[in-house]
Design a protein around this motif. Structure first.
Motif, PDB file in Angstrom:
ATOM      1  N   HIS A   9      17.999 -35.486 -35.746  1.00 19.48           N
ATOM      2  CA  HIS A   9      16.714 -35.492 -35.062  1.00 19.48           C
ATOM      3  C   HIS A   9      15.625 -34.873 -35.933  1.00 19.48           C
ATOM      4  CE1 HIS A   9      19.404 -36.222 -31.682  1.00 19.48           C
ATOM      5  NE2 HIS A   9      18.353 -36.599 -30.989  1.00 19.48           N
ATOM      6  N   GLU A  10      14.448 -35.458 -35.866  1.00 18.42           N
ATOM      7  CA  GLU A  10      13.280 -34.900 -36.538  1.00 18.42           C
ATOM      8  C   GLU A  10      12.679 -33.819 -35.645  1.00 18.42           C
ATOM      9  OE1 GLU A  10      11.918 -35.492 -39.483  1.00 18.42           O
ATOM     10  OE2 GLU A  10      13.187 -37.161 -40.153  1.00 18.42           O
ATOM     11  N   LEU A  11      12.412 -32.653 -36.248  1.00 19.88           N
ATOM     12  CA  LEU A  11      11.959 -31.505 -35.489  1.00 19.88           C
ATOM     13  C   LEU A  11      10.645 -30.949 -36.024  1.00 19.88           C
ATOM     14  CD1 LEU A  11      15.322 -29.486 -35.492  1.00 19.88           C
ATOM     15  CD2 LEU A  11      14.594 -31.196 -33.814  1.00 19.88           C
ATOM     16  N   GLN A  12       9.977 -30.213 -35.177  1.00 21.68           N
ATOM     17  CA  GLN A  12       8.915 -29.305 -35.585  1.00 21.68           C
ATOM     18  C   GLN A  12       9.190 -27.991 -34.859  1.00 21.68           C
ATOM     19  OE1 GLN A  12       5.297 -31.595 -34.579  1.00 21.68           O
ATOM     20  NE2 GLN A  12       4.935 -31.761 -36.784  1.00 21.68           N
ATOM     21  N   THR A  13       9.240 -26.900 -35.608  1.00 21.18           N
ATOM     22  CA  THR A  13       9.581 -25.631 -34.973  1.00 21.18           C
ATOM     23  C   THR A  13       8.928 -24.473 -35.701  1.00 21.18           C
ATOM     24  OG1 THR A  13      11.439 -24.316 -34.122  1.00 21.18           O
ATOM     25  CG2 THR A  13      11.703 -25.255 -36.312  1.00 21.18           C
ATOM     26  N   LEU A  14       8.843 -23.353 -35.000  1.00 24.78           N
ATOM     27  CA  LEU A  14       8.397 -22.090 -35.581  1.00 24.78           C
ATOM     28  C   LEU A  14       9.568 -21.115 -35.524  1.00 24.78           C
ATOM     29  CD1 LEU A  14       4.813 -21.655 -34.069  1.00 24.78           C
ATOM     30  CD2 LEU A  14       5.367 -21.759 -36.516  1.00 24.78           C
ATOM     31  N   PHE A  15      10.046 -20.718 -36.694  1.00 29.82           N
ATOM     32  CA  PHE A  15      11.117 -19.740 -36.791  1.00 29.82           C
ATOM     33  C   PHE A  15      10.535 -18.335 -36.927  1.00 29.82           C
ATOM     34  CE2 PHE A  15      13.553 -23.342 -38.809  1.00 29.82           C
ATOM     35  CZ  PHE A  15      14.634 -23.344 -37.940  1.00 29.82           C
ATOM     36  N   GLN A  16      11.107 -17.401 -36.200  1.00 26.53           N
ATOM     37  CA  GLN A  16      10.788 -15.990 -36.411  1.00 26.53           C
ATOM     38  C   GLN A  16      12.065 -15.174 -36.284  1.00 26.53           C
ATOM     39  OE1 GLN A  16       8.114 -13.944 -33.625  1.00 26.53           O
ATOM     40  NE2 GLN A  16       7.142 -12.940 -35.365  1.00 26.53           N
ATOM     41  N   PHE A  17      12.163 -14.105 -37.072  1.00 21.58           N
ATOM     42  CA  PHE A  17      13.350 -13.261 -37.072  1.00 21.58           C
ATOM     43  C   PHE A  17      13.216 -12.139 -36.041  1.00 21.58           C
ATOM     44  CE2 PHE A  17      12.576 -14.868 -41.380  1.00 21.58           C
ATOM     45  CZ  PHE A  17      13.708 -15.645 -41.542  1.00 21.58           C
ATOM     46  N   PRO A  56       5.853 -20.848 -44.999  1.00 22.19           N
ATOM     47  CA  PRO A  56       5.766 -19.495 -44.434  1.00 22.19           C
ATOM     48  C   PRO A  56       4.529 -19.337 -43.553  1.00 22.19           C
ATOM     49  CG  PRO A  56       6.277 -19.404 -46.774  1.00 22.19           C
ATOM     50  CD  PRO A  56       5.904 -20.832 -46.480  1.00 22.19           C
ATOM     51  N   VAL A  57       4.679 -18.610 -42.454  1.00 19.43           N
ATOM     52  CA  VAL A  57       3.573 -18.333 -41.535  1.00 19.43           C
ATOM     53  C   VAL A  57       3.645 -16.870 -41.125  1.00 19.43           C
ATOM     54  CG1 VAL A  57       3.439 -20.688 -40.627  1.00 19.43           C
ATOM     55  CG2 VAL A  57       4.925 -19.011 -39.504  1.00 19.43           C
ATOM     56  N   THR A  58       2.526 -16.402 -40.602  1.00 22.16           N
ATOM     57  CA  THR A  58       2.481 -15.059 -40.033  1.00 22.16           C
ATOM     58  C   THR A  58       2.258 -15.191 -38.536  1.00 22.16           C
ATOM     59  OG1 THR A  58       1.595 -14.106 -42.078  1.00 22.16           O
ATOM     60  CG2 THR A  58       1.312 -12.828 -40.055  1.00 22.16           C
ATOM     61  N   LEU A  59       3.229 -14.739 -37.760  1.00 22.89           N
ATOM     62  CA  LEU A  59       3.169 -14.810 -36.306  1.00 22.89           C
ATOM     63  C   LEU A  59       2.970 -13.416 -35.720  1.00 22.89           C
ATOM     64  CD1 LEU A  59       6.196 -17.230 -35.727  1.00 22.89           C
ATOM     65  CD2 LEU A  59       3.781 -17.836 -35.905  1.00 22.89           C
TER      66      LEU A  59
END
Length: 289
Positions: A32-40, A162-165
């Motif tokens: 599946h093609e996804l779009q997601t935001l990962f955060q630890f 990379p992003v800053t959440l």
């Protein structure tokens, strides 16, 4: 001349949350093609490594239902051996804290920590791109743990920016079931046609617009997850993470987390944690954003 690899190393294998998860399509190969935001999260498993000079990979900790050689930790170590031709091995012990099938990325995080740790312990000097590529062969979520930065992800989750959440407190609840990712992605009621959006639009929309396309299917297939979401959403904004059983609430303070924990359904497991944009693994190694 390079000194022989020796010594021991203990490192975290942190949990992750999917702060957003859209399924935008299905490829011919079934992925599946996804779009997601990962955060630890600042919580997870811990792995302990001791170098061996005989090439043997031995994992002392056994997990229910997973054969030694099928464990992602062992597979990651052997993949690194095969890719580099090193003669070294390792004794490995896992302190398991994250629930299996919970959607927190425990197995992928274990694999990534193994690659990063043994790369250092065996003095291989493999760069991050190559380690991430090795990780992708083990699972779509492994590269984000190897790279160690909160990220916007596309493709099957391997194309990372990379992003800053925001880094609030979270309460994570596990309602006592284990969910196989394959079961969710095969569910006929799964949403597979969410229109793709840009990263900028996703971030601009903010947390009030974020959702998980897998949530409806998981709630229908697993009533305990539905129960947990119903209860927790009465306390704070709540969402499923990944394709697993865990649900999380975004909170305003640690005190709020403690208050909700004191009222939790007794049969559920739960913990509080803080969001992290730099993985605790990389923080432990002294990496910078």
């Amino acid at each position: 001349m390079t000194e022989p690899a020796t010594g021991e190393l203990s490192l975290p294998a942190p949990a992750k949350l999917n702060r957003l998860l859209h399924i935008t399509g299905r490829r011919p190969d079934g992925y599946h093609e996804l779009q997601t935001l990962f955060q630890f999260l600042d919580i997870g498993d811990t792995l302990h490594f001791r170098c061996r000079d005989d090439g043997i990979i031995r994992l002392a900790t056994r997990l229910h239902g997973i054969a030694h050689d099928d464990n992602l930790i062992v597979r990651a170590a052997r993949r690194l051996q095969q890719a580099t031709g090193t003669e070294y091995g390792a004794d490995i012990r896992l302190d398991k804290r994250l629930p299996m099938g919970g959607g927190l990325g425990g197995g992928s995080s274990n694999a990534a920590t193994t690659l990063v740790a043994l790369n250092r312990l065996w003095q291989l000097d493999i760069d991050e791109d190559r380690l991430a590529s090795m990780g992708l062969a083990l699972g779509a979520d492994v590269p984000v743990f190897v790279r160690g930065r909160a990220a916007w992800a596309e493709g099957i989750g391997e194309r990372l920016i990379p992003v800053t959440l925001d880094t609030p407190w979270f309460l994570v609840v596990h309602p006592g079931v284990s969910i196989a990712t394959a079961d969710v992605f095969q569910a006929p009621q799964l949403t597979r046609d969410t229109p793709p959006i840009s990263m900028a639009r996703a971030l601009q929309g903010g947390v009030s617009t974020w959702h998980n396309d897998c949530e409806a299917a998981v709630r229908a297939l697993y009533p305990p997850v539905d129960d947990a979401i119903r209860w927790l959403s009465g306390q704070a904004p709540t969402m499923l993470t990944g394709t697993g059983a865990c649900v999380f609430a975004r909170l305003t303070s640690e005190r709020q987390a403690d208050s909700i924990l004191s009222r939790l359904v007794s049969s559920w497991q739960a913990f509080k944690a803080r969001g992290c944009n730099l993985s605790p693994l990389h923080a432990a190694l002294g990496c910078r954003t």
